[in-house]
Design an enzyme around this catalytic site. Structure first.
Site: not given
Length: 157
Positions: A53, A55, A86
């Site tokens: 992801h 993040e 995240c």
């Protein structure tokens, strides 16, 4: 436009560029004391890594740049509402603040909301769709794993 809005626009620009390269529409920045430490985009499709992801990629890069897993004093600016994974990683890293541009409600019509994941994780383990159970293991004559870790930490001091 204030700094916060500029950082959010940069996260959105990263996400837009990622879409143009065939990726998912997520970008993130890690900022500390007004300085941009790192950026990340969602690389799930290009890496086949479900944890890639934006993040997480940004906090990994920021941690490497700082030479520390401690991101206290850092702010993460994300194009979209960070998922529970995240959020947990940012919490464990000590991130002080998270600001995001697009909400789960904004993403829902496009299949980009993580609201269902948040709801699933809020249920007791026994009610979640993934089977989760605690299965203690007898260490036998060996030192308990966590006690072993603590001893190694103490020995290094």
């Amino acid at each position: 436009m204030d700094k916060e809005q500029r950082y959010l626009c940069k996260a959105i620009d990263l996400a837009r560029a990622n879409v143009d390269k065939g990726g998912r529409p997520f970008g993130a920045l890690v900022v500390k004391d007004g300085s941009l430490l790192a950026t990340g985009v969602n690389d799930i499709l290009s890496t086949n890594d479900p944890t890639a992801h934006a993040e997480l990629n940004a906090i990994r890069a920021a941690s490497q740049r700082l030479g520390s897993p401690d991101l206290a004093g850092c702010t993460v600016f994300a194009s979209g509402h960070p998922c529970p994974m995240c959020m947990a990683a940012m919490t464990m890293a000590g991130v002080s603040k998270v600001v995001y541009a697009y909400s789960n409600e904004d993403g829902a019509p496009y299949g980009l909301s993580t609201e269902a994941v948040y709801a699933e994780l809020a249920k007791p383990f026994s009610e979640q769709s993934m089977k989760i159970r605690h299965a203690p293991v007898d260490s036998g004559s060996r030192t308990d794993l966590y006690a072993h870790w603590q001893k190694k930490q103490d020995d290094r001091r």
